[in-house]
Design a protein around this motif. Structure first.
Motif, PDB file in Angstrom:
ATOM      1  N   VAL B 228       0.839  -1.201   0.000  1.00  0.00           N
ATOM      2  CA  VAL B 228       0.000   0.000   0.000  1.00  0.00           C
ATOM      3  C   VAL B 228       0.878   1.257   0.000  1.00  0.00           C
ATOM      4  CG1 VAL B 228      -1.700   1.328   1.304  1.00  0.00           C
ATOM      5  CG2 VAL B 228      -1.962  -1.142   1.074  1.00  0.00           C
ATOM      6  N   SER B 229       1.804   1.317   0.961  1.00  0.00           N
ATOM      7  CA  SER B 229       2.665   2.500   1.057  1.00  0.00           C
ATOM      8  C   SER B 229       3.567   2.624  -0.174  1.00  0.00           C
ATOM      9  CB  SER B 229       3.534   2.427   2.317  1.00  0.00           C
ATOM     10  OG  SER B 229       2.706   2.450   3.455  1.00  0.00           O
ATOM     11  N   ILE B 230       4.143   1.501  -0.607  1.00  0.00           N
ATOM     12  CA  ILE B 230       5.079   1.551  -1.732  1.00  0.00           C
ATOM     13  C   ILE B 230       4.363   1.994  -3.012  1.00  0.00           C
ATOM     14  CG2 ILE B 230       6.613   0.148  -3.188  1.00  0.00           C
ATOM     15  CD1 ILE B 230       7.171  -1.575  -0.659  1.00  0.00           C
ATOM     16  N   GLY B 231       3.216   1.382  -3.283  1.00  0.00           N
ATOM     17  CA  GLY B 231       2.454   1.742  -4.481  1.00  0.00           C
ATOM     18  C   GLY B 231       1.985   3.189  -4.452  1.00  0.00           C
ATOM     19  N   ALA B 232       1.527   3.625  -3.264  1.00  0.00           N
ATOM     20  CA  ALA B 232       1.038   5.001  -3.139  1.00  0.00           C
ATOM     21  C   ALA B 232       2.169   6.000  -3.348  1.00  0.00           C
ATOM     22  CB  ALA B 232       0.401   5.201  -1.761  1.00  0.00           C
ATOM     23  N   VAL B 233       3.308   5.736  -2.727  1.00  0.00           N
ATOM     24  CA  VAL B 233       4.446   6.650  -2.854  1.00  0.00           C
ATOM     25  C   VAL B 233       4.882   6.752  -4.320  1.00  0.00           C
ATOM     26  CG1 VAL B 233       6.919   6.879  -2.353  1.00  0.00           C
ATOM     27  CG2 VAL B 233       5.288   6.488  -0.495  1.00  0.00           C
ATOM     28  N   ALA B 234       4.856   5.631  -5.035  1.00  0.00           N
ATOM     29  CA  ALA B 234       5.257   5.647  -6.446  1.00  0.00           C
ATOM     30  C   ALA B 234       4.357   6.585  -7.259  1.00  0.00           C
ATOM     31  CB  ALA B 234       5.220   4.232  -7.025  1.00  0.00           C
ATOM     32  N   GLY B 235       3.047   6.462  -7.067  1.00  0.00           N
ATOM     33  CA  GLY B 235       2.112   7.314  -7.815  1.00  0.00           C
ATOM     34  C   GLY B 235       2.229   8.778  -7.429  1.00  0.00           C
ATOM     35  N   ILE B 236       2.420   9.023  -6.140  1.00  0.00           N
ATOM     36  CA  ILE B 236       2.530  10.405  -5.651  1.00  0.00           C
ATOM     37  C   ILE B 236       3.829  11.042  -6.146  1.00  0.00           C
ATOM     38  CG2 ILE B 236       2.772  11.800  -3.562  1.00  0.00           C
ATOM     39  CD1 ILE B 236       0.916   9.583  -2.247  1.00  0.00           C
ATOM     40  N   ALA B 237       4.907  10.249  -6.128  1.00  0.00           N
ATOM     41  CA  ALA B 237       6.196  10.755  -6.606  1.00  0.00           C
ATOM     42  C   ALA B 237       6.110  11.111  -8.087  1.00  0.00           C
ATOM     43  CB  ALA B 237       7.294   9.714  -6.369  1.00  0.00           C
ATOM     44  N   LEU B 238       5.385  10.291  -8.839  1.00  0.00           N
ATOM     45  CA  LEU B 238       5.207  10.584 -10.259  1.00  0.00           C
ATOM     46  C   LEU B 238       4.564  11.964 -10.442  1.00  0.00           C
ATOM     47  CD1 LEU B 238       5.095   9.175 -13.269  1.00  0.00           C
ATOM     48  CD2 LEU B 238       2.650   9.232 -12.764  1.00  0.00           C
ATOM     49  N   ALA B 239       3.527  12.220  -9.650  1.00  0.00           N
ATOM     50  CA  ALA B 239       2.842  13.514  -9.759  1.00  0.00           C
ATOM     51  C   ALA B 239       3.765  14.660  -9.348  1.00  0.00           C
ATOM     52  CB  ALA B 239       1.588  13.512  -8.891  1.00  0.00           C
ATOM     53  N   ALA B 240       4.569  14.427  -8.307  1.00  0.00           N
ATOM     54  CA  ALA B 240       5.452  15.482  -7.806  1.00  0.00           C
ATOM     55  C   ALA B 240       6.552  15.817  -8.809  1.00  0.00           C
ATOM     56  CB  ALA B 240       6.061  15.058  -6.473  1.00  0.00           C
ATOM     57  N   PHE B 241       7.073  14.783  -9.484  1.00  0.00           N
ATOM     58  CA  PHE B 241       8.244  14.999 -10.346  1.00  0.00           C
ATOM     59  C   PHE B 241       7.880  15.061 -11.826  1.00  0.00           C
ATOM     60  CE2 PHE B 241      10.056  13.049  -6.503  1.00  0.00           C
ATOM     61  CZ  PHE B 241      10.850  14.118  -6.126  1.00  0.00           C
TER      62      PHE B 241
END
Lengths: 99, 256
Positions: B228-241
């Motif tokens: 959950v955390s890993i998948g969420a961080v990946a998607g959020i990081a994509l939006a941030a960068f």
């Protein structure tokens, strides 16, 4: 009190800390960087997706079909409730028919 | 401080609504809670049934729903109670499953800056997945998240959740085959609907695609609950960068 009760209360405390933690940190900043803003806007879709995608791969035909039907109904603008009911009906029907 | 929507979409009808009418706001929140209560009910009952089956007393089962109030982590908790695992490991697992709430808190904190700190920190006890998602939907509609609306949404969800733990604990053994009724899979169906609700957001599709792919990969390699955390961080990081033409640029321009 039993060990179980203590574990439950400790679990409740750490859970509560997660529910205020993000705001405790973020509210310290006057201005939020645009990239942080973009990241925060992505939070609902990103987190909720992780609650669906893996379980979709572990289920069988009934589970996959229910998600597909619900997904199509949601996309066609039927609203949250319509898609949910459609998915649930497909799930229960297929589980009892296909087994 | 005045309330500002994060993503101004057309704010339909909001001129006609009196958001200061506490009673009406509370009722509007309650109406929003109906599908959530229905979707979560089987899960709440299932939790109560399994908790007692795994050796918890009825009191402990209800206490867990009333204090932790987070379905997935409660399921993980009762699963681990059955095995011989160190208490601190158990608490850590609950923390890991619930870590996503840090993100909810950061996002909902933005939408509720007009509340006092005390109100916010009392209200955020109720910040479960659907509570967060419904609050963000309201933001997307261009309406303010009032405390009355928030609590109108929160209280029915919470009270039913606690009651279901009790009913499941007392009578759950009477249901011969809960799987046949789809009890275990209703929440993913509901969560899929919530994912769809945010499809107007910038970068929605790439975020969903990346979070889905990474969370599935993490599920099979690292294992639950970390996916959950890993998948969420990946998607959020994509939006941030995301490169300049994306959402970050848009927002930079708006702030400039």
């Amino acid at each position: 009190m039993s060990t179980t009760v203590w574990i439950i209360l400790a679990g409740a405390l750490v859970t509560y800390l997660t529910r205020i933690g993000g705001d405790l940190v973020l509210s310290r900043f006057e201005r939020i960087h645009p990239r942080v803003e973009a990241a925060l806007n992505a939070v609902p879709a990103a987190v909720l997706t992780t609650l669906v995608a893996p379980v979709a791969t572990t289920g069988g035909v009934a589970e996959a079909a229910s998600l597909v039907v619900a997904g199509v109904m949601y996309l066609r603008g039927g609203g949250l409730m319509t898609g949910f009911v459609a998915g649930a009906v497909v799930l229960v029907a297929l589980r009892n028919l296909v087994g | 401080m005045t309330w500002q929507p994060c993503c101004p979409i057309e704010s339909t009808m909001s001129e006609k609504i009196d958001f200061n009418d506490t009673g009406a706001e509370f009722r509007r929140g309650m109406r929003r809670s109906i599908p959530v209560v229905i979707a979560a009910a089987p899960f709440g009952l299932l939790y109560g049934t399994l908790a007692v089956g795994n050796g918890l007393t009825v009191g402990e089962t209800v206490l867990m729903s009333a204090t932790i109030y987070a379905g997935a982590s409660q399921m993980v908790g009762i699963e681990l109670f059955g095995q011989n695992i160190a208490p601190w490991m158990l608490v850590m697992s609950i923390f890991a499953v619930n870590f996503r709430h840090v993100l909810y808190s950061a996002v909902s904190g933005r939408a509720t800056r007009h509340w006092s700190r005390l109100k916010r920190y009392l209200a955020f006890f109720f910040l479960v997945d659907p509570q967060f998602a419904e609050a963000e939907r309201r933001v997307a509609e261009g309406r303010p998240v009032t405390l009355a609306w928030y609590m109108g949404l929160a209280l029915p969800i919470y009270l039913f959740w606690v009651a279901e733990a009790l009913v499941g604990a007392l009578f759950g053994q009477l249901i011969p085959n809960p799987e046949a009724l789809g009890f275990d899979f209703l929440l993913p169906i509901y969560f899929l609907g919530l994912v769809m609700e945010f499809r107007d957001r910038p970068l929605w599709l790439p975020v969903v695609a990346v979070s889905a792919t990474v969370s599935i990969a993490a599920y099979y390699t690292v294992g639950s609950p970390w996916h959950v955390s890993i998948g969420a961080v990946a998607g959020i990081a994509l939006a941030a960068f995301w490169p300049s033409q994306g959402a970050a640029r848009e927002l930079e321009e708006r702030q400039a």
